[in-house]
Design an enzyme around this catalytic site. Structure first.
Site, short mmCIF file in Angstrom:
data_model
loop_
_atom_site.label_atom_id
_atom_site.label_comp_id
_atom_site.label_asym_id
_atom_site.label_seq_id
_atom_site.Cartn_x
_atom_site.Cartn_y
_atom_site.Cartn_z
N ASP A 108 -2.61 1.26 2.28
CA ASP A 108 -1.92 0.97 1.18
C ASP A 108 -0.76 1.89 0.94
OD1 ASP A 108 -4.15 -0.90 0.88
OD2 ASP A 108 -4.31 -0.57 -1.22
N HIS A 266 -4.69 5.56 2.40
CA HIS A 266 -3.18 5.44 2.14
C HIS A 266 -2.47 5.79 3.15
CE1 HIS A 266 -5.06 4.78 -1.78
NE2 HIS A 266 -4.05 4.02 -2.05
ZN ZN Z 1 -1.56 1.02 -3.89
#
Ligand code: ZN
Length: 306
Positions: A108, A266
């Site tokens: 993400d 991430h």
């Molecule tokens: Zn996020």
């Protein structure tokens, strides 16, 4: 005078020989080498044959295969002939893991400055992942993600909680903005998405004026043709975990054996990207298949809390 007469005979025949065999027996393996079996299968050793001076002689076998523990094993076959010549041959038995489930790696908040490194690692292992992208980062990285066969999901353009969770209109304006960016860069219109904070987030309640916006959004995104994904394996990289080893440990301890795991990471975090190669190696060695998300995948939905 005494003459000693005698006949001297020369023995010209060969000296009595000991028939001494210096040639070792010959061992031939039955069946394949290496022999590949699947975890949990019965291992039946196909054995080996030994011949010595055209006669078959006994073969002894040593070594064990644990078919419930994937890895390489060595079986040795030995034959000894009457005069003590020894022959040995070995066979490698590889126990390959059964499929123990699917891992969906998801990243993400990118693209970001570590995304290129991540793409190189994914390429090296031919693993396809899913990127829930924002308005951040270089278009070329977004293009690379798409061109290299990964799934592109939408994670809103701004990722700004105080904007997107103020109203349904704000949310969709921002969601369509990232959908357009992806379309403009890749030509692909994505309907895969992930809510910032996940569908279970309560942070939205700070900004939505008490309207329980998440309950509305999960229905509204479906109505508009989107599929949202949460996760069921968190790497911890957004919270308490700040090392590669920590990310790696969290993931491998939390992956669901014989099930579907949607892993949250991430790609804007260097230490998290640095854990990916180890995660992939571990997954492949332990019988997991890596896949990208699509519109039929397990969604790992959380419960809605606002
Ligand atoms: Zn996020």
């Amino acid at each position: 005078m005494i003459f000693l007469c005698g006949i001297i005979t020369l023995d010209l025949s060969p000296a009595p020989t000991m028939e001494f065999d210096t040639i070792a027996p010959e061992i031939t393996l039955n069946g394949e080498n290496p022999l590949i079996i699947k975890e949990g299968d019965d291992f039946n050793d196909p054995g080996a044959k030994a011949t010595d001076n055209n006669e078959e002689i006994e073969v002894t076998t040593s070594g064990k295969v644990n078919a419930s523990d994937p890895g390489n094993y060595l079986i040795s076959y030995t034959a000894t002939d009457a005069t003590g010549n020894v022959a040995t041959k070995s066979r490698v038995v590889t126990v390959i893991p059964r499929n123990h489930g699917t891992i969906y790696l998801t990243f993400d908040d990118g693209p970001g400055i570590y995304t290129a490194t991540l793409l190189d690692i994914l390429n090296k292992y031919n693993v396809k992942a899913t990127f829930f992208v924002t308005g951040a980062g270089d278009d070329n990285l977004l293009r690379r993600e798409y061109n290299e066969g990964h799934a592109i999901g939408l994670h809103t353009f701004s990722h700004n909680y105080s904007y997107i969770y103020t109203s349904i209109d704000n949310f969709f304006e921002d969601l369509y903005k990232i959908q357009n960016r992806v379309k403009n860069v890749t030509g692909y219109t994505s309907y895969l998405m992930r809510f910032p904070g996940g569908s279970s987030n309560t942070i939205s309640s700070r900004y939505d004026g008490g309207q329980h916006i998440m309950s509305k959004l999960v229905e509204e995104v479906k109505k508009r043709g989107f599929i949202y994904f949460d996760w069921n394996v968190t790497s911890g990289d957004a919270g308490g975990t700040t090392s590669s080893t920590g990310v790696y440990q969290n993931v491998i301890n939390r992956v669901i054996k014989d099930g579907n795991s949607v892993v949250l990471q991430h790609d804007i975090k260097k230490f998290s990207v640095a854990a990916v190669e180890r995660i992939i190696k571990w997954g492949l060695e332990n019988g997991y298949t890596f896949k990208k998300l699509d519109n039929t995948s397990f969604t790992a939905h959380h419960g809605v809390n606002n």
